[in-house]
Structures are given as C-alpha cells and as structure tokens.
Scaffold this active site. Structure first.
Site, short mmCIF file in Angstrom:
data_model
loop_
_atom_site.label_atom_id
_atom_site.label_comp_id
_atom_site.label_asym_id
_atom_site.label_seq_id
_atom_site.Cartn_x
_atom_site.Cartn_y
_atom_site.Cartn_z
N HIS A 199 -14.32 11.64 5.02
CA HIS A 199 -14.60 12.14 6.37
C HIS A 199 -14.58 10.98 7.35
CE1 HIS A 199 -16.20 14.31 9.73
NE2 HIS A 199 -17.30 13.57 9.77
N ASP A 263 -19.14 12.13 15.91
CA ASP A 263 -18.85 12.79 14.64
C ASP A 263 -18.52 14.24 14.93
OD1 ASP A 263 -18.89 13.97 12.07
OD2 ASP A 263 -20.29 12.44 11.34
N CYS A 317 -10.92 15.74 11.16
CA CYS A 317 -11.87 14.70 11.57
C CYS A 317 -11.16 13.44 12.06
CB CYS A 317 -12.81 14.36 10.41
SG CYS A 317 -11.99 13.98 8.85
#
Length: 373
Positions: A199, A263, A317
C-alpha cells in the site's frame, strides 16, 4: 484428503513482474457441497488475493461454509507471465544523474485495477519536481525516492565501528549517505513516499528549519499569541480535540514545522511512521553539526493527517499518492491550522484519467512515439 487449487495473476509492485501463482488448499475430509464464493472470501481475507479462475480438484461442490483446512501451500510454482525488460524511457535523459529507467513491462501497471510499481512512482515524482514545480519551489523541495523509508526502517545491522548506538542512531546510519551533499534544513518540504504491505501512502515533512509556527495576523501582539502549542494527542496522530481548538482560537498559520500524512485508504494511525521520521530529523540535525541542539518531538513537530479524497477500490493508492504530490504544489496549503482539509482537491474521475495521462506522458517522452500497447 482433497482440495482446490486457486490460480491467479500477481504483480510484484517492486519489480513490475507479473506471476502466475497457485494456492493449494487441502482438506482434512471430503469437502461437503459449498459455495465457491466462500473460497474467494477466505483467500481474500487471509492471503489478500482475488481469484480470476478456480480449478476444481476432487469433489468440490457448492455449500455455504468451508471445512477444516489441513494444509495451505502458498509456495507453489510461480511462473513469469510477462516481464518485458526492454528500455522504454530513461528520465531525465543522460547526462543527468539519478535517472529513472522505465521498461515496457512497467506500462502494464498503468492498466485499470493494477498496482503502480516503484519505477512509475519515482518517475512521475521526479517529473513533477523537474517539470511542474516553479524553480523557486524546486529549490526549496527535496524528494526522497520510494526506497528511502524502506532503507531507513530495514532490520538494523551492527555498527561497523563497534560503537553502541541507539535505535534512532542505527536507523539514521543506514541512510546517512542519502543526504550527504544536501542540507535538509534549508528546505521547506521533504517528500517521502512510503510502501508498506503493498500500500502506497505519503509523508511530507514541512518546514524542518522552523522551530515554531508563523502566524499570518501580523497585528496580533507577541504576548497575545499562544506561547505553547496545544499538546497533540498522537494515539492516531490526529489530536482531534487539539485540532478543533486551533481552528477556533488561533490566528492563521502560514507555515509550521510538522509532518503531513496523506493516505487514500485510512485517516488515522501511522504514529510509528511519524515517530521514525522525527527521529531521523533529530539525528540528521545532530550529525550535520547544527546548533543549538534540537530534538524533534510530537509537541514541536506534530504529525497530522490531511483530510483528503479517499480511494474507492483496492488498487489506486499509488495513483492517489502521485496526485496528492501534484496538487500539493499546484494548489498549496496556505493555512496550517489543524485540521488541514483538502477533501475537494480532486475527484475519483481525475484518478481514473491519471493512469491514461501517465501512460501517454511516458510514451511521449520515450524514443518510440508511435508505441501502442
């Protein structure tokens, strides 16, 4: 015993290699009739995979539960499906240093529902810095590549000198050469892309040279300004109560020493990451011989999540990280009071279009302008 083989494609985000992986599940007893979607659920939860095809072995039928599992073989043969290592682009072109080499295989991760690899990420971050930032901003920004944080936090080796080092000293020693010719404390922003557990997310270290916030209201008398910032509760690095008080009690903050976290999947946690970066700054300050002594901590150098757009799937991401950086410099933050909100920075459609934009850009910059794949 009997079982099921699950076959699926897997992209290594580091190398860009796509593999065919097989997971074999062997059962203690003959499986009763069951629903194959339960197998998808189990493998997604415990092995983080989605299957494109299920090959049935022995008696595998439809039911709504899984029988006891006797053996899970996750080290089955891995066959390379595709890894075209021909060079597509070297950016920036020689004789520039620290160039990024992209291969034809790297373009595969720009297809929908693929994870971006480190090569694509490092290429576009460097492109943003060289081509999209104004010269003055470029001089005030340092960009670490996608391997920096991994190198900082890798298992620590013993110091060659035999000197007993603290954990933060050892971590800094592993990356001390990364900033050997750079004064990080002359920069306004330090970009740190991070990959953990496949990620991507982003940390931006802001104004490391600054010791306290700079307020926009020049008419506020110095003795009326808060002498000490509200302590930030960092159990999730958000400090929710402190942030709300800042918006209502403090004048505008044009710049402040802090670490901004971006994020697209979560909006809390990452306190360990923030602490690692603060310890790195403390050791860097000391190693470079700066005075007076300075310790970066949660009160004088807080970490905070920027409240921005969130991804709607499991694979974007890396694209979000790149867009966060681009928007950060295109539409800069002008008020650093907490919370920092940028929920309307861009839309999901912008992220979808970004993949095609990146692909066209790479092809345009490469030698083969008519490449089509």
């Amino acid at each position: 015993s009997s079982g099921i083989n699950a076959e699926y494609g897997e992209l290594d985000p580091g190398s860009g290699t796509k593999y065919r992986r097989v997971i074999s599940l062997e059962f203690i007893k003959e499986p009763p009739r069951r629903h194959l979607s339960m197998m998808n659920y189990y493998l997604d939860k415990h092995h983080h995979v989605k299957m494109s095809r299920i090959e049935e072995c022995s008696a595998a039928y439809i039911k709504d539960y899984l029988p006891p599992i006797d053996h899970i073989d996750t080290h089955h043969d891995m066959d390379v499906i595709e890894h075209d290592t021909r060079t597509l682009l070297v950016y920036p072109a020689p004789p520039a240093q620290a160039s990024i080499t992209l291969t034809y295989a790297d373009l595969e991760c720009l297809k929908p529902e693929e994870f971006l690899n480190d090569s694509i990420l490092d290429f576009y971050l460097k492109y943003i810095q060289r081509e999209l930032m104004p010269p003055a901003m470029r001089e005030k920004t340092h960009l670490f590549n996608s391997f920096f944080y991994k190198a900082l936090t890798q298992p620590m080796k013993k110091d060659a000198s035999g000197r007993r080092l603290s954990a933060s000293e050892r971590m800094h020693s592993q990356v001390k050469n990364w900033s050997k010719s750079i004064n990080l404390f002359s920069k306004d922003f330090i970009i740190v892309p991070i990959n953990e557990h496949q990620h991507w997310y982003l940390a931006i270290i802001c104004f490391p040279w600054l010791e306290s916030p700079a307020y926009s209201d020049v008419d506020v008398k110095s003795d009326e300004r808060p002498r000490e910032e509200p302590a930030i509760d960092e159990k999730d690095i958000d400090g929710v109560l402190s942030k709300k008080r800042e918006r209502s009690t403090l004048p505008g903050i044009t710049c402040r020493p802090c670490i901004l976290m971006f994020d697209s999947l979560v909006a809390n946690g990452r306190s360990k990451v923030v602490n690692n970066l603060r310890n790195y700054l403390s050791e860097e300050w000391k190693t470079k011989g700066n005075t007076p002594p300075r310790q970066f901590n949660k009160n004088n150098f807080p970490g905070i999540f920027v409240e921005g757009p969130l991804q709607e799937n499991y694979c974007d991401c890396g694209v979000f990280l790149l867009h966060f950086v681009e928007k950060f410099f295109e539409n800069p933050i002008t008020d650093y009071r907490f919370p920092v909100e940028r929920k309307d920075w861009f839309s999901q459609q912008d992220i979808t279009r970004k993949r095609d934009h990146l692909r066209k850009l790479i092809v345009r910059l490469g030698p083969n302008k008519h490449f089509n794949r």
